[in-house]
Motif scaffolding. Structure first.
Motif, short mmCIF file in Angstrom:
data_model
loop_
_atom_site.label_atom_id
_atom_site.label_comp_id
_atom_site.label_asym_id
_atom_site.label_seq_id
_atom_site.Cartn_x
_atom_site.Cartn_y
_atom_site.Cartn_z
N VAL A 33 0.83 -1.21 0.00
CA VAL A 33 0.00 0.00 0.00
C VAL A 33 0.87 1.26 0.00
O VAL A 33 1.82 1.37 0.78
N ARG A 34 0.52 2.21 -0.85
CA ARG A 34 1.22 3.50 -0.91
C ARG A 34 0.57 4.44 0.11
O ARG A 34 -0.13 5.39 -0.23
N ARG A 35 0.83 4.14 1.34
CA ARG A 35 0.11 4.79 2.44
C ARG A 35 0.37 6.29 2.50
O ARG A 35 -0.55 7.08 2.75
N GLU A 36 1.60 6.70 2.30
CA GLU A 36 1.92 8.12 2.38
C GLU A 36 1.16 8.90 1.31
O GLU A 36 0.62 9.98 1.58
N THR A 39 -2.52 9.03 2.21
CA THR A 39 -2.73 9.97 3.32
C THR A 39 -2.86 11.39 2.78
O THR A 39 -3.70 12.18 3.22
N LEU A 97 -8.61 0.58 5.37
CA LEU A 97 -7.64 1.64 5.14
C LEU A 97 -8.35 2.99 4.94
O LEU A 97 -7.97 4.00 5.55
N TRP A 98 -9.37 3.00 4.10
CA TRP A 98 -10.13 4.24 3.88
C TRP A 98 -10.81 4.71 5.17
O TRP A 98 -10.83 5.90 5.49
N LEU A 101 -8.09 6.31 7.52
CA LEU A 101 -7.54 7.59 7.09
C LEU A 101 -8.60 8.69 7.08
O LEU A 101 -8.33 9.82 7.48
#
Length: 376
Positions: A33-36, A39, A97-98, A101
């Protein structure tokens, strides 16, 4: 106030409701996951909400996330069974995840998993509309994906570009922003020398379609430029703008609206809500081939009469959606047939005065009435 420029997507007056579609390759990279990046995108959604805008998210990524968890190759798309299994696993992670965040900004995420049939069937489509309206009124951020764990090859959108456009129709959104792996629509394949990005498109014409490529650079998603143009056509029928922008950068929404980098598709027409739903359908039960005289009459706003039909294709019942095509196979319109396929075939080419003897009852005023038809 109508949307006239990319900057208008950030305006409450011009764009009170924005649908943002996020592609798989933007959410999931080689390391997971491209979390940054995500975000940052959620922070932009929070900024839009602070401006008084409503936002709906159409999020890809379930299959890719599930493939990483299950250790399946080809991004989980090696077979239909693989894709369904990966979607079932990945959707939990994606929705979580959604929710996390968006929750960090004080917003409630609301998951909706839709199939093609949910938006092709009129009653279910209206149910989707009602649910989206209630969620938005309650302050939630709907996060929508295709229900890939049960969708089959025959009954599925296959990409979230067209799903996003259909959701925008149902929600009566102002605009759709497709975040992808390309800046916008180019006049030829972007890798070719001299390729030029088109900043504004007014109506998806045959010339515009000729610019499209089916390629998806990432190999992870399922929608290329062709699916994006189809999405633009769906949005256009409802009078909704559609934008293609590059999501590979940080703060991608601001890049589109602030720097003006992207392609803006401006609608040239707006059909009624029912006709927009009908014209945006992706599955039709059959086709009615018409002669040149009937094709010209349709352009003038006439209904389709049996006299102008030359051929009937497919198996359909009365009330089913059909395509109306000319002799060269070009789709002229979508409509709801007043007869089943066998009856259409029996009265093909006949004047109304001749039809009663064949049908055994007085013929209806048209095979496809203009009120149940939308020109393409």
């Amino acid at each position: 106030m109508p949307i006239a420029a990319l900057s208008d997507l950030a305006g409450k007056a011009e764009c009170p409701l924005l649908v943002i579609k996020v592609g798989s390759a933007l959410l999931v990279g080689k390391e997971g996951v491209r979390r940054e990046w995500l975000t940052g995108l959620v922070a932009e959604i929070a900024e839009a909400r602070a401006r008084g805008q409503q936002v709906i998210v159409v999020s890809s990524g379930a299959i890719a996330l599930g493939a990483a968890t299950l250790g399946l190759d080809k991004g989980g798309r090696g077979s239909l069974a693989d894709a369904q299994a990966c979607a079932a696993v990945g959707q939990i992670a994606l929705s979580g995840l959604w929710a996390e965040l968006l929750g960090s900004h004080g917003f409630t995420a609301a998951q909706m998993l839709l199939t093609l049939e949910d938006l092709e069937d009129r009653r279910r489509y209206l149910n989707v509309t009602a649910t989206l309206t209630r969620l938005l009124d309650a302050g939630a951020v709907p996060v929508i994906n295709e229900n890939d764990s049960v969708a089959t090859q025959e009954i599925r959108f296959g990409d979230n570009d067209r799903l996003a456009a259909r959701v925008a129709q149902a929600a009566q959104a102002s605009a759709v922003l497709l975040l992808s792996d390309i800046d916008g629509l180019y006049d030829r394949h972007p890798k070719e020398p001299g390729a030029r990005m088109i900043p504004v498109v007014e109506g998806v014409t045959a010339e515009v379609k000729a610019m499209a490529s089916a390629d998806s650079n990432s190999g992870m998603g399922s929608g290329g430029m062709i699916s994006k143009l189809q999405a633009a056509e769906i949005a256009e029928l409802a009078g909704i703008c559609l934008v293609i922008g590059n999501g590979q950068h940080d703060r991608p929404v601001a890049r589109v609206t602030g720097e003006g980098i992207g392609t803006l598709f401006l609608p040239c027409r707006k059909a009624s809500a029912r006709k927009a739903w009908l014209g945006g359908r992706l599955r039709l039960k059959g086709s009615l081939v018409v002669d040149a005289g009937a094709a010209a009459a349709l352009e003038r706003g006439s209904s389709l009469l049996a006299k102008g039909i030359t051929e009937v294709e497919g198996v359909f019942e009365r009330g089913d959606p059909v395509a109306i095509v000319d002799g060269a196979g070009q789709v002229l319109a979508h409509g709801l047939s007043e007869y089943d396929a066998a009856e259409c075939a029996a009265i093909t080419g006949m004047h109304s005065s001749e039809q009663a003897a064949v049908l055994g009852y007085a013929p209806r005023s048209a095979v496809v009435h203009r009120d149940q038809m939308v020109l393409k």
